[in-house]
Design a protein around this motif. Sequence first.
Motif, PDB file in Angstrom:
ATOM      1  N   LEU A 196       9.532  -3.700   3.679  1.00 40.04           N
ATOM      2  CA  LEU A 196      10.771  -3.763   2.899  1.00 40.04           C
ATOM      3  C   LEU A 196      10.788  -2.713   1.792  1.00 40.04           C
ATOM      4  CD1 LEU A 196      11.160  -7.636   2.629  1.00 40.04           C
ATOM      5  CD2 LEU A 196      12.481  -6.069   4.077  1.00 40.04           C
ATOM      6  N   ILE A 197       9.652  -2.540   1.142  1.00 39.49           N
ATOM      7  CA  ILE A 197       9.570  -1.511   0.093  1.00 39.49           C
ATOM      8  C   ILE A 197       9.750  -0.116   0.691  1.00 39.49           C
ATOM      9  CG2 ILE A 197       8.012  -0.417  -1.573  1.00 39.49           C
ATOM     10  CD1 ILE A 197       6.856  -3.237  -2.082  1.00 39.49           C
ATOM     11  N   LEU A 198       9.179   0.114   1.868  1.00 40.00           N
ATOM     12  CA  LEU A 198       9.333   1.435   2.497  1.00 40.00           C
ATOM     13  C   LEU A 198      10.771   1.680   2.939  1.00 40.00           C
ATOM     14  CD1 LEU A 198       5.995   1.697   4.492  1.00 40.00           C
ATOM     15  CD2 LEU A 198       6.645   2.911   2.398  1.00 40.00           C
ATOM     16  N   ILE A 199      11.478   0.634   3.344  1.00 36.27           N
ATOM     17  CA  ILE A 199      12.902   0.802   3.663  1.00 36.27           C
ATOM     18  C   ILE A 199      13.660   1.198   2.401  1.00 36.27           C
ATOM     19  CG2 ILE A 199      15.014  -0.446   4.276  1.00 36.27           C
ATOM     20  CD1 ILE A 199      13.334  -1.996   6.318  1.00 36.27           C
ATOM     21  N   LEU A 200      13.380   0.521   1.303  1.00 32.48           N
ATOM     22  CA  LEU A 200      14.007   0.871   0.029  1.00 32.48           C
ATOM     23  C   LEU A 200      13.656   2.297  -0.369  1.00 32.48           C
ATOM     24  CD1 LEU A 200      15.588   0.017  -2.515  1.00 32.48           C
ATOM     25  CD2 LEU A 200      13.406  -0.773  -3.449  1.00 32.48           C
ATOM     26  N   ASN A 201      12.429   2.685  -0.117  1.00 31.58           N
ATOM     27  CA  ASN A 201      11.986   4.035  -0.474  1.00 31.58           C
ATOM     28  C   ASN A 201      12.657   5.120   0.368  1.00 31.58           C
ATOM     29  OD1 ASN A 201      10.338   5.711  -2.143  1.00 31.58           O
ATOM     30  ND2 ASN A 201       9.097   6.114  -0.324  1.00 31.58           N
ATOM     31  N   ALA A 202      13.216   4.739   1.498  1.00 31.54           N
ATOM     32  CA  ALA A 202      13.955   5.728   2.289  1.00 31.54           C
ATOM     33  C   ALA A 202      15.133   6.283   1.481  1.00 31.54           C
ATOM     34  CB  ALA A 202      14.451   5.100   3.579  1.00 31.54           C
TER      35      ALA A 202
ATOM     36  N   TRP B 184       5.031   8.904  -4.481  1.00 31.20           N
ATOM     37  CA  TRP B 184       4.018   8.052  -5.100  1.00 31.20           C
ATOM     38  C   TRP B 184       4.144   6.608  -4.619  1.00 31.20           C
ATOM     39  CZ3 TRP B 184       5.454   3.844  -7.908  1.00 31.20           C
ATOM     40  CH2 TRP B 184       6.760   3.805  -8.374  1.00 31.20           C
ATOM     41  N   LEU B 185       5.360   6.165  -4.334  1.00 31.81           N
ATOM     42  CA  LEU B 185       5.574   4.797  -3.875  1.00 31.81           C
ATOM     43  C   LEU B 185       4.962   4.588  -2.486  1.00 31.81           C
ATOM     44  CD1 LEU B 185       6.796   2.119  -4.670  1.00 31.81           C
ATOM     45  CD2 LEU B 185       8.960   2.864  -3.686  1.00 31.81           C
ATOM     46  N   ILE B 186       5.074   5.583  -1.641  1.00 31.20           N
ATOM     47  CA  ILE B 186       4.463   5.512  -0.309  1.00 31.20           C
ATOM     48  C   ILE B 186       2.947   5.400  -0.443  1.00 31.20           C
ATOM     49  CG2 ILE B 186       4.065   6.778   1.845  1.00 31.20           C
ATOM     50  CD1 ILE B 186       6.853   8.036   1.426  1.00 31.20           C
ATOM     51  N   THR B 187       2.380   6.183  -1.337  1.00 35.09           N
ATOM     52  CA  THR B 187       0.935   6.155  -1.559  1.00 35.09           C
ATOM     53  C   THR B 187       0.472   4.782  -2.057  1.00 35.09           C
ATOM     54  OG1 THR B 187       1.038   8.501  -2.133  1.00 35.09           O
ATOM     55  CG2 THR B 187      -0.967   7.311  -2.752  1.00 35.09           C
ATOM     56  N   VAL B 188       1.217   4.207  -2.988  1.00 34.96           N
ATOM     57  CA  VAL B 188       0.863   2.891  -3.525  1.00 34.96           C
ATOM     58  C   VAL B 188       0.972   1.826  -2.443  1.00 34.96           C
ATOM     59  CG1 VAL B 188       1.612   1.078  -5.130  1.00 34.96           C
ATOM     60  CG2 VAL B 188       1.456   3.451  -5.901  1.00 34.96           C
ATOM     61  N   VAL B 189       2.028   1.864  -1.646  1.00 38.74           N
ATOM     62  CA  VAL B 189       2.230   0.863  -0.599  1.00 38.74           C
ATOM     63  C   VAL B 189       1.125   0.943   0.451  1.00 38.74           C
ATOM     64  CG1 VAL B 189       3.751   0.187   1.302  1.00 38.74           C
ATOM     65  CG2 VAL B 189       4.710   0.639  -0.950  1.00 38.74           C
ATOM     66  N   ILE B 190       0.804   2.137   0.894  1.00 32.82           N
ATOM     67  CA  ILE B 190      -0.248   2.287   1.898  1.00 32.82           C
ATOM     68  C   ILE B 190      -1.597   1.839   1.335  1.00 32.82           C
ATOM     69  CG2 ILE B 190      -1.558   3.989   3.239  1.00 32.82           C
ATOM     70  CD1 ILE B 190       1.118   5.435   3.685  1.00 32.82           C
ATOM     71  N   SER B 191      -1.859   2.136   0.073  1.00 33.66           N
ATOM     72  CA  SER B 191      -3.102   1.673  -0.557  1.00 33.66           C
ATOM     73  C   SER B 191      -3.152   0.147  -0.596  1.00 33.66           C
ATOM     74  CB  SER B 191      -3.213   2.223  -1.979  1.00 33.66           C
ATOM     75  OG  SER B 191      -3.270   3.625  -1.947  1.00 33.66           O
ATOM     76  N   CYS B 192      -2.030  -0.491  -0.918  1.00 34.02           N
ATOM     77  CA  CYS B 192      -1.981  -1.958  -0.962  1.00 34.02           C
ATOM     78  C   CYS B 192      -2.174  -2.564   0.424  1.00 34.02           C
ATOM     79  CB  CYS B 192      -0.661  -2.422  -1.558  1.00 34.02           C
ATOM     80  SG  CYS B 192      -0.549  -2.138  -3.332  1.00 34.02           S
ATOM     81  N   ILE B 193      -1.628  -1.917   1.448  1.00 36.83           N
ATOM     82  CA  ILE B 193      -1.784  -2.414   2.815  1.00 36.83           C
ATOM     83  C   ILE B 193      -3.267  -2.448   3.192  1.00 36.83           C
ATOM     84  CG2 ILE B 193      -1.432  -1.778   5.240  1.00 36.83           C
ATOM     85  CD1 ILE B 193       1.366  -0.855   4.470  1.00 36.83           C
ATOM     86  N   ILE B 194      -4.016  -1.501   2.701  1.00 30.94           N
ATOM     87  CA  ILE B 194      -5.441  -1.429   3.031  1.00 30.94           C
ATOM     88  C   ILE B 194      -6.271  -2.318   2.104  1.00 30.94           C
ATOM     89  CG2 ILE B 194      -7.448   0.111   3.102  1.00 30.94           C
ATOM     90  CD1 ILE B 194      -5.401   2.357   3.834  1.00 30.94           C
ATOM     91  N   VAL B 195      -6.060  -2.208   0.811  1.00 32.91           N
ATOM     92  CA  VAL B 195      -6.932  -2.842  -0.171  1.00 32.91           C
ATOM     93  C   VAL B 195      -6.720  -4.349  -0.274  1.00 32.91           C
ATOM     94  CG1 VAL B 195      -7.462  -2.941  -2.644  1.00 32.91           C
ATOM     95  CG2 VAL B 195      -7.224  -0.736  -1.506  1.00 32.91           C
ATOM     96  N   LEU B 196      -5.482  -4.820  -0.281  1.00 34.05           N
ATOM     97  CA  LEU B 196      -5.235  -6.247  -0.509  1.00 34.05           C
ATOM     98  C   LEU B 196      -5.858  -7.156   0.552  1.00 34.05           C
ATOM     99  CD1 LEU B 196      -1.601  -6.278  -1.939  1.00 34.05           C
ATOM    100  CD2 LEU B 196      -3.741  -6.644  -3.155  1.00 34.05           C
ATOM    101  N   PRO B 197      -5.605  -6.949   1.845  1.00 39.77           N
ATOM    102  CA  PRO B 197      -6.229  -7.849   2.821  1.00 39.77           C
ATOM    103  C   PRO B 197      -7.753  -7.759   2.858  1.00 39.77           C
ATOM    104  CG  PRO B 197      -4.399  -6.675   3.827  1.00 39.77           C
ATOM    105  CD  PRO B 197      -4.648  -6.053   2.497  1.00 39.77           C
ATOM    106  N   VAL B 198      -8.290  -6.557   2.769  1.00 43.69           N
ATOM    107  CA  VAL B 198      -9.746  -6.401   2.821  1.00 43.69           C
ATOM    108  C   VAL B 198     -10.385  -7.005   1.570  1.00 43.69           C
ATOM    109  CG1 VAL B 198     -11.638  -4.727   2.876  1.00 43.69           C
ATOM    110  CG2 VAL B 198      -9.646  -4.391   4.332  1.00 43.69           C
TER     111      VAL B 198
END
Length: 95
Positions: free
Chosen positions: A58-64, A70-84
Amino acid sequence: MPGLDISIFLRVHLLKIDPIMNWFQSIFFIKVPWTLNSQENWNRTHRLAAWVFVIAGLILILNAFLQQFWLITVVISCIIVLPVGYSFLLYRKGI
């Protein structure tokens, strides 16, 4: 971005399906030693990861519309870091 819409649609439906029973989720498995160590850790981690993927989509759709790199970088980092990170915390708690 129709591919992103399909991705969000699939991830919302993955929230309702047990990770073991769903063959499609094999693409999104988080295979670190501590998730493989415990079925409960595996289930909780993938339940969280499903929500993280939906919110990130949803955030990436908004970012379109915003087009902020920077928002793409933060989102991708969260996708990796939060679950692990969540999985590791569960492991440390003995789950």
